[in-house]
Motif scaffolding. Structure first.
Motif, PDB file in Angstrom:
ATOM      1  N   MET A  37       0.839  -1.199   0.000  1.00  0.00           N
ATOM      2  CA  MET A  37       0.000   0.000   0.000  1.00  0.00           C
ATOM      3  C   MET A  37       0.873   1.247   0.000  1.00  0.00           C
ATOM      4  O   MET A  37       1.943   1.234   0.605  1.00  0.00           O
ATOM      5  CB  MET A  37      -0.863   0.019   1.266  1.00  0.00           C
ATOM      6  CG  MET A  37      -2.079  -0.860   1.179  1.00  0.00           C
ATOM      7  SD  MET A  37      -3.075  -0.723   2.662  1.00  0.00           S
ATOM      8  CE  MET A  37      -2.087  -1.619   3.824  1.00  0.00           C
TER       9      MET A  37
ATOM     10  N   LEU B 114      -5.453   4.087   7.059  1.00  0.00           N
ATOM     11  CA  LEU B 114      -6.009   2.837   7.592  1.00  0.00           C
ATOM     12  C   LEU B 114      -5.610   2.571   9.044  1.00  0.00           C
ATOM     13  O   LEU B 114      -6.134   1.648   9.671  1.00  0.00           O
ATOM     14  CB  LEU B 114      -5.568   1.652   6.719  1.00  0.00           C
ATOM     15  CG  LEU B 114      -6.164   1.615   5.317  1.00  0.00           C
ATOM     16  CD1 LEU B 114      -5.566   0.472   4.538  1.00  0.00           C
ATOM     17  CD2 LEU B 114      -7.680   1.483   5.371  1.00  0.00           C
TER      18      LEU B 114
ATOM     19  N   GLY C 255      -6.291  -9.997   5.081  1.00  0.00           N
ATOM     20  CA  GLY C 255      -5.945  -8.613   4.784  1.00  0.00           C
ATOM     21  C   GLY C 255      -6.238  -7.650   5.903  1.00  0.00           C
ATOM     22  O   GLY C 255      -6.902  -6.616   5.690  1.00  0.00           O
TER      23      GLY C 255
ATOM     24  N   PRO D 260      -3.122  -2.649   9.083  1.00  0.00           N
ATOM     25  CA  PRO D 260      -2.747  -2.220  10.438  1.00  0.00           C
ATOM     26  C   PRO D 260      -3.632  -2.827  11.537  1.00  0.00           C
ATOM     27  O   PRO D 260      -3.309  -2.717  12.713  1.00  0.00           O
ATOM     28  CB  PRO D 260      -2.921  -0.695  10.388  1.00  0.00           C
ATOM     29  CG  PRO D 260      -2.913  -0.350   8.942  1.00  0.00           C
ATOM     30  CD  PRO D 260      -3.494  -1.530   8.222  1.00  0.00           C
TER      31      PRO D 260
ATOM     32  N   VAL E  93      -4.832 -13.193   8.566  1.00  0.00           N
ATOM     33  CA  VAL E  93      -3.865 -13.616   7.547  1.00  0.00           C
ATOM     34  C   VAL E  93      -3.447 -12.396   6.732  1.00  0.00           C
ATOM     35  O   VAL E  93      -4.284 -11.778   6.068  1.00  0.00           O
ATOM     36  CB  VAL E  93      -4.506 -14.691   6.640  1.00  0.00           C
ATOM     37  CG1 VAL E  93      -3.751 -14.825   5.341  1.00  0.00           C
ATOM     38  CG2 VAL E  93      -4.579 -16.030   7.358  1.00  0.00           C
ATOM     39  N   GLU E  94      -2.187 -12.028   6.820  1.00  0.00           N
ATOM     40  CA  GLU E  94      -1.690 -10.822   6.150  1.00  0.00           C
ATOM     41  C   GLU E  94      -0.473 -11.198   5.294  1.00  0.00           C
ATOM     42  O   GLU E  94       0.466 -11.810   5.788  1.00  0.00           O
ATOM     43  CB  GLU E  94      -1.313  -9.769   7.200  1.00  0.00           C
ATOM     44  CG  GLU E  94      -0.609  -8.540   6.674  1.00  0.00           C
ATOM     45  CD  GLU E  94      -1.372  -7.801   5.590  1.00  0.00           C
ATOM     46  OE1 GLU E  94      -2.517  -7.413   5.815  1.00  0.00           O
ATOM     47  OE2 GLU E  94      -0.812  -7.635   4.480  1.00  0.00           O
ATOM     48  N   VAL E  95      -0.497 -10.799   4.018  1.00  0.00           N
ATOM     49  CA  VAL E  95       0.587 -11.178   3.105  1.00  0.00           C
ATOM     50  C   VAL E  95       1.832 -10.305   3.282  1.00  0.00           C
ATOM     51  O   VAL E  95       2.955 -10.751   3.004  1.00  0.00           O
ATOM     52  CB  VAL E  95       0.084 -11.147   1.635  1.00  0.00           C
ATOM     53  CG1 VAL E  95      -0.034  -9.727   1.105  1.00  0.00           C
ATOM     54  CG2 VAL E  95       0.968 -11.993   0.728  1.00  0.00           C
TER      55      VAL E  95
ATOM     56  N   VAL F 151      -5.703  -7.580  -4.475  1.00  0.00           N
ATOM     57  CA  VAL F 151      -5.297  -8.845  -5.108  1.00  0.00           C
ATOM     58  C   VAL F 151      -5.252  -8.562  -6.617  1.00  0.00           C
ATOM     59  O   VAL F 151      -6.259  -8.173  -7.207  1.00  0.00           O
ATOM     60  CB  VAL F 151      -6.294  -9.971  -4.761  1.00  0.00           C
ATOM     61  CG1 VAL F 151      -5.897 -11.265  -5.449  1.00  0.00           C
ATOM     62  CG2 VAL F 151      -6.362 -10.156  -3.242  1.00  0.00           C
TER      63      VAL F 151
END
Ligand SMILES: C[S@@+](CC[C@H](N)C(=O)[O-])C[C@H]1O[C@@H](n2cnc3c(N)ncnc32)[C@H](O)[C@@H]1O
Length: 190
Positions: A1, A9, A40, A43, A60-62, A108
């Motif tokens: 981002m 955010l 996703g 923060p 779950v954060e990439v 995505v």
């Protein structure tokens, strides 16, 4: 981002909007149950809301730095943070009472990868589990806010059929002023 997007955010203004706008809708469309997956979290202001309404949340954060920061901030709470891609979480099949994603799908980068996210969330949900979320509409001002960033919003006209192809039923899509909100469920007996 991009930095300004990330700053927003994590801001008190976004936290207030989530509390007054997202939360009432969320609680009205779905019973999240006891074991919630969020993909996703960024923060984690959406995670903060979810964890007040579920016994357990898995986020779950990439993005590795975001995942590490969130894991540190929520250490010792009812949240587990996992750094991985929502297209392939490695989480057990049929575990979760709800799967959620907020303002995440447009990050995505391709529709086929978004479809893989839907299939993966269908896999890890229990039969009868719900998939709920929001995503940005394709508006110039939102596209501009994603300068230098990925912005591939789902098309509300085809989104329902995509969710059904991924095995979901009871699909509801609400097109609002700046975002779409959706809910769907994994059929019992599936
Ligand atoms: C715009 S942020 C949304 C943050 C939060 N849900 C909110 O609404 O405040 C989208 C997040 O999704 C994450 N993300 C994008 N693609 C992902 C993927 N394939 N798997 C897991 N997380 C992903 C990004 O790294 C980013 O942190």
């Amino acid at each position: 981002m991009n930095e300004s997007h990330l700053t927003f955010l994590a801001s008190p203004e976004w936290a207030r909007m989530l509390e007054t706008d997202l939360l009432p809708w969320l609680l009205s469309v779905a019973d999240l149950g006891d074991d919630v997956l969020e993909v996703g979290p960024g923060p984690g202001l959406t995670t903060d809301l979810l964890r007040q309404h579920a016994a357990r949340v898995t986020a779950v954060e990439v993005d590795a730095p975001l995942a590490v920061a969130l894991a540190e901030r929520l250490s010792g709470t009812n949240v587990d943070v996992i750094q991985c891609d929502a297209t392939d979480t490695g989480l057990p099949s049929g575990r979760f009472s709800a799967a959620t994603c907020f303002s995440m799908l447009h990050h995505v980068p391709r529709p086929d990868l978004q479809d893989r996210v839907f299939a993966e969330l269908g896999r890890v949900l229990r039969p009868g589990g719900v998939f709920v979320g929001t995503d940005s509409r394709d508006l110039d001002r939102i596209r501009d806010a994603h300068a230098g960033d990925v912005f591939v919003p789902v098309d509300p006209d085809t989104f329902g059929a995509r969710l059904e192809r991924a095995g979901f039923a009871d699909v509801g899509i609400d097109v609002g002023e700046y975002q779409i909100r959706f809910s769907a469920s994994k059929p019992r007996g599936s």
